[in-house]
Write a protein that holds these residues in place. Structure first.
Motif, PDB file in Angstrom:
ATOM      1  N   VAL A 136      34.909  26.488  47.667  1.00 21.07           N
ATOM      2  CA  VAL A 136      35.643  26.684  46.444  1.00 21.07           C
ATOM      3  C   VAL A 136      36.228  27.992  46.276  1.00 21.07           C
ATOM      4  O   VAL A 136      37.116  28.180  46.073  1.00 21.07           O
ATOM      5  CB  VAL A 136      34.911  26.338  45.481  1.00 21.07           C
ATOM      6  N   ALA A 137      35.162  28.878  46.568  1.00 26.70           N
ATOM      7  CA  ALA A 137      35.520  30.520  46.577  1.00 26.70           C
ATOM      8  C   ALA A 137      36.698  30.795  47.592  1.00 26.70           C
ATOM      9  O   ALA A 137      37.673  31.596  47.049  1.00 26.70           O
ATOM     10  CB  ALA A 137      34.482  31.223  46.930  1.00 26.70           C
ATOM     11  N   ARG A 138      36.894  30.289  48.526  1.00 25.39           N
ATOM     12  CA  ARG A 138      37.987  30.582  49.426  1.00 25.39           C
ATOM     13  C   ARG A 138      39.389  29.936  48.959  1.00 25.39           C
ATOM     14  O   ARG A 138      40.406  30.699  48.976  1.00 25.39           O
ATOM     15  CB  ARG A 138      37.491  29.988  51.063  1.00 25.39           C
ATOM     16  N   ARG A 139      39.199  28.592  48.390  1.00 25.74           N
ATOM     17  CA  ARG A 139      40.229  28.168  47.843  1.00 25.74           C
ATOM     18  C   ARG A 139      40.832  28.876  46.569  1.00 25.74           C
ATOM     19  O   ARG A 139      42.092  28.730  46.323  1.00 25.74           O
ATOM     20  CB  ARG A 139      40.165  26.657  47.845  1.00 25.74           C
ATOM     21  N   LEU A 140      39.997  29.496  45.935  1.00 26.36           N
ATOM     22  CA  LEU A 140      40.289  30.093  44.766  1.00 26.36           C
ATOM     23  C   LEU A 140      41.019  31.277  44.981  1.00 26.36           C
ATOM     24  O   LEU A 140      42.102  31.625  44.496  1.00 26.36           O
ATOM     25  CB  LEU A 140      39.005  30.369  43.810  1.00 26.36           C
ATOM     26  N   VAL A 141      40.534  31.898  46.077  1.00 27.74           N
ATOM     27  CA  VAL A 141      41.270  33.259  46.373  1.00 27.74           C
ATOM     28  C   VAL A 141      42.706  32.996  46.945  1.00 27.74           C
ATOM     29  O   VAL A 141      43.620  33.729  46.745  1.00 27.74           O
ATOM     30  CB  VAL A 141      40.369  34.144  47.734  1.00 27.74           C
ATOM     31  N   GLU A 142      42.790  31.875  47.688  1.00 30.77           N
ATOM     32  CA  GLU A 142      44.269  31.508  48.170  1.00 30.77           C
ATOM     33  C   GLU A 142      44.950  31.125  47.079  1.00 30.77           C
ATOM     34  O   GLU A 142      46.199  31.709  47.091  1.00 30.77           O
ATOM     35  CB  GLU A 142      43.928  30.215  49.095  1.00 30.77           C
ATOM     36  N   ASP A 143      44.508  30.217  46.253  1.00 35.15           N
ATOM     37  CA  ASP A 143      45.540  29.705  45.034  1.00 35.15           C
ATOM     38  C   ASP A 143      45.720  31.163  44.253  1.00 35.15           C
ATOM     39  O   ASP A 143      46.814  31.006  43.731  1.00 35.15           O
ATOM     40  CB  ASP A 143      44.654  28.857  44.352  1.00 35.15           C
ATOM     41  N   TYR A 144      44.953  32.027  43.969  1.00 39.42           N
ATOM     42  CA  TYR A 144      45.190  33.120  42.865  1.00 39.42           C
ATOM     43  C   TYR A 144      46.043  33.939  43.498  1.00 39.42           C
ATOM     44  O   TYR A 144      46.945  34.545  42.818  1.00 39.42           O
ATOM     45  CB  TYR A 144      43.879  33.758  42.306  1.00 39.42           C
ATOM     46  N   THR A 145      45.855  34.600  44.923  1.00 40.17           N
ATOM     47  CA  THR A 145      46.660  35.264  45.387  1.00 40.17           C
ATOM     48  C   THR A 145      48.223  34.703  45.433  1.00 40.17           C
ATOM     49  O   THR A 145      49.092  35.457  45.926  1.00 40.17           O
ATOM     50  CB  THR A 145      46.289  35.676  46.836  1.00 40.17           C
ATOM     51  N   ALA A 146      48.335  33.382  45.476  1.00 39.46           N
ATOM     52  CA  ALA A 146      49.585  32.696  45.617  1.00 39.46           C
ATOM     53  C   ALA A 146      50.437  32.795  44.434  1.00 39.46           C
ATOM     54  O   ALA A 146      51.525  32.987  44.452  1.00 39.46           O
ATOM     55  CB  ALA A 146      49.330  31.251  46.094  1.00 39.46           C
ATOM     56  N   VAL A 147      49.682  32.971  43.337  1.00 42.07           N
ATOM     57  CA  VAL A 147      50.524  33.118  41.906  1.00 42.07           C
ATOM     58  C   VAL A 147      50.579  34.553  41.325  1.00 42.07           C
ATOM     59  O   VAL A 147      51.149  34.848  40.491  1.00 42.07           O
ATOM     60  CB  VAL A 147      50.207  32.014  40.932  1.00 42.07           C
ATOM     61  N   HIS A 148      49.414  35.297  41.769  1.00 43.46           N
ATOM     62  CA  HIS A 148      49.553  36.611  40.873  1.00 43.46           C
ATOM     63  C   HIS A 148      49.812  37.911  41.860  1.00 43.46           C
ATOM     64  O   HIS A 148      49.489  38.202  42.756  1.00 43.46           O
ATOM     65  CB  HIS A 148      48.101  36.977  40.622  1.00 43.46           C
ATOM     66  N   PRO A 149      51.192  38.382  41.500  1.00 48.66           N
ATOM     67  CA  PRO A 149      51.632  39.640  42.484  1.00 48.66           C
ATOM     68  C   PRO A 149      50.450  40.751  42.446  1.00 48.66           C
ATOM     69  O   PRO A 149      50.565  41.478  43.537  1.00 48.66           O
ATOM     70  CB  PRO A 149      52.890  40.024  41.587  1.00 48.66           C
ATOM     71  N   GLY A 150      49.784  40.708  41.214  1.00 48.93           N
ATOM     72  CA  GLY A 150      48.826  41.759  41.162  1.00 48.93           C
ATOM     73  C   GLY A 150      47.561  41.673  42.176  1.00 48.93           C
ATOM     74  O   GLY A 150      46.826  42.657  42.225  1.00 48.93           O
ATOM     75  N   LEU A 151      47.614  40.679  43.187  1.00 44.31           N
ATOM     76  CA  LEU A 151      46.477  40.251  43.837  1.00 44.31           C
ATOM     77  C   LEU A 151      47.178  40.603  45.146  1.00 44.31           C
ATOM     78  O   LEU A 151      46.389  40.353  46.309  1.00 44.31           O
ATOM     79  CB  LEU A 151      45.900  39.126  43.730  1.00 44.31           C
ATOM     80  N   ALA A 152      48.340  41.043  45.516  1.00 42.93           N
ATOM     81  CA  ALA A 152      48.819  41.190  46.871  1.00 42.93           C
ATOM     82  C   ALA A 152      48.211  42.228  47.752  1.00 42.93           C
ATOM     83  O   ALA A 152      48.253  42.160  49.082  1.00 42.93           O
ATOM     84  CB  ALA A 152      50.207  41.605  46.514  1.00 42.93           C
ATOM     85  N   TYR A 153      47.378  43.072  47.059  1.00 40.64           N
ATOM     86  CA  TYR A 153      46.659  44.049  47.914  1.00 40.64           C
ATOM     87  C   TYR A 153      45.430  43.457  48.677  1.00 40.64           C
ATOM     88  O   TYR A 153      44.874  44.232  49.552  1.00 40.64           O
ATOM     89  CB  TYR A 153      45.917  45.160  46.836  1.00 40.64           C
ATOM     90  N   LEU A 154      45.016  42.259  48.325  1.00 42.81           N
ATOM     91  CA  LEU A 154      43.966  41.707  49.291  1.00 42.81           C
ATOM     92  C   LEU A 154      44.412  41.326  50.588  1.00 42.81           C
ATOM     93  O   LEU A 154      45.365  40.458  50.468  1.00 42.81           O
ATOM     94  CB  LEU A 154      43.424  40.521  48.447  1.00 42.81           C
ATOM     95  N   THR A 155      43.821  41.797  51.380  1.00 36.97           N
ATOM     96  CA  THR A 155      44.148  41.448  52.864  1.00 36.97           C
ATOM     97  C   THR A 155      42.931  41.091  53.793  1.00 36.97           C
ATOM     98  O   THR A 155      41.732  41.466  53.215  1.00 36.97           O
ATOM     99  CB  THR A 155      44.873  42.499  53.663  1.00 36.97           C
TER     100      THR A 155
END
Length: 445
Positions: free
Chosen positions: A426-445
């Protein structure tokens, strides 16, 4: 004295300005600088403030700017109340979490982590600018998640950043009122993290009155937290939890209530405030009247799903007046005038809670003077509370690590370690879904 308000186009700014209008003492705030990235919101809020000041002689002068460095230069105090991603971001946080069957509240659980991940880098940039442009300024942080953001800023500003929250103030006021005590005369033994604390005692003239409350089911049922948590559970705890602990103690029921709601809290506020700002910009509308009506509706619907789940009923009229602006004013006066007072604040732990390190930001009673806020000595938390505090602080540290390094793995770990996220997948899916909609999380790689 000059006060800079970051997030100066925010809906609750008139509360702060209203508190300043009541202060007529020497050394009061005479200049207010509003900063926001949205010039149209600044214009709307300025109209409200102008109406507030229209009947007050010598009201603090208000200026507005979209230039952050200009806003910070010369500031004596900086009040930070930003919302990275806006209310659309909050609505997305809630929607994505609920789709995965976990809580999306803006400071608690998955939603709080997503909000923190995109807010911390911005808050750190602000802290660095304050250190460079206004090194003698004190920063009062109300940006959520307040404890996490305060800790992030403290790594650059030390003890010159102090976090505030109105939740402990409201809780202490309600308990004192039920016990027939003056809240201003009572010592409130409150300990924990922001939105994760417990009242363990309320002393009046040296006598702890909380046992009298806990022994009386009728009294417990007469105020909001008593109805929210239930008398039996409060008696089992031997303490009165912050209202946000309802998300932990009754998580399954709360998640279901939020999933069944017509729209989330963030979506409600997004739509409500869009309507307010549109009306407040119209020349034929009283911006102050529009703000008053919107605020009344906002406060009345606060945590409505939680209250419905618990059968707690409507909020009491006395609880609709906020309170954080009074904390902010008392804090500024305490520091600027050396008016010694006691406030519940978010500060670095030092040696207050032995389960946490010295740099961890906690929420406890503090003695305030010209040198800042100093946490008072408190008794250790019981085991169940210590475990929850340590678990959530570990999550906050992973958020800080992710924000500093850009590590996606640290972000996943932050979600997975939270007590309200029940699966690494669930944690992995949350990171995927949040980074898909939030430009402010584009720094996560």
């Amino acid at each position: 004295m000059r006060l800079t308000i970051l997030g100066g186009g925010g809906f609750r700014v008139p509360l702060v300005y209203g508190a300043l209008l009541t202060d007529r003492g020497e050394g009061r705030v005479t200049d207010v600088v509003l900063h926001d990235t949205d010039d149209s919101r600044l214009h709307a809020v300025r109209r409200v403030l102008d109406e507030q000041a229209s009947t007050v002689s010598d009201a603090p002068r208000v200026t507005a700017t979209t230039d952050l460095d200009e806003a910070l230069r010369g500031a004596d105090f900086v009040f930070s109340a930003i919302r990275v991603g806006g209310l659309q971001g909050r609505a997305d946080d809630e929607r994505i979490a609920l789709a995965q069957g976990v809580l999306g509240q803006e400071t608690v659980g998955a939603g709080g982590i997503a909000y923190g991940l995109r807010t911390v880098p911005v808050a750190v940039d602000i802290a660095r600018r304050v250190a460079r442009l206004a090194p003698d300024a004190w920063v009062i942080n109300f940006t959520n998640p307040a404890g996490l953001v305060t800790e992030a800023m403290s790594r650059h500003l030390g003890d010159r950043v102090i976090g505030i929250c109105d939740s402990p103030v409201g809780l202490g006021r309600r308990i004192a009122r039920v016990l027939g005590a003056d809240p201003h005369e009572a010592w409130i033994d409150y300990v924990g993290l922001n939105h994760l604390g417990w009242v363990r005692g309320l002393r009046v003239a040296g006598r702890d009155e909380l046992p009298r409350l806990l022994a009386d089911p009728h009294l417990l049922g007469s105020f909001e937290e008593g109805r929210l948590f239930g008398a039996d559970w409060l008696q089992s705890l031997g303490a009165i939890p912050n209202e946000y602990l309802h998300y932990y103690y009754f998580n399954r029921e709360t998640v279901r209530a939020y999933q069944e709601a017509g729209r989330t809290r963030g979506a409600f506020l997004r739509d409500q405030q869009a309507d307010f700002y549109a009306r407040a910009r119209r020349a034929d509308v009283s911006a102050l009247d529009a703000w008053d009506r919107t605020r009344a509706e906002r406060e009345a619907t606060y945590m409505a799903e939680n209250r419905e789940t618990a059968g707690a009923g409507e909020r009491a009229a006395d609880d609709l007046s906020g309170g954080y602006e009074k904390v902010a004013l008392a804090l500024m006066r305490g520091i600027a005038r050396d008016e010694r007072t006691t406030l519940i604040l978010n500060v670095r732990n030092r040696s207050t809670l032995c389960a946490l390190d010295a740099e961890a930001v906690i929420e406890v009673p503090c003695l305030v003077d010209a040198n800042g806020a100093h946490p008072v000595a408190v008794d250790p938390l019981p085991g169940h509370a210590t475990g929850l505090v340590c678990a959530v602080k570990a999550v906050e540290r992973e958020i800080l690590a992710a924000a500093a390094s850009g590590s996606r793995a640290s972000a996943v770990k932050a979600f997975a370690l939270h007590p309200l996220v029940d699966s690494v997948n669930v944690a992995r899916r949350l990171v995927e879904d949040y980074t898909a909609v939030h430009p402010g999380l584009a720094y996560l790689t």
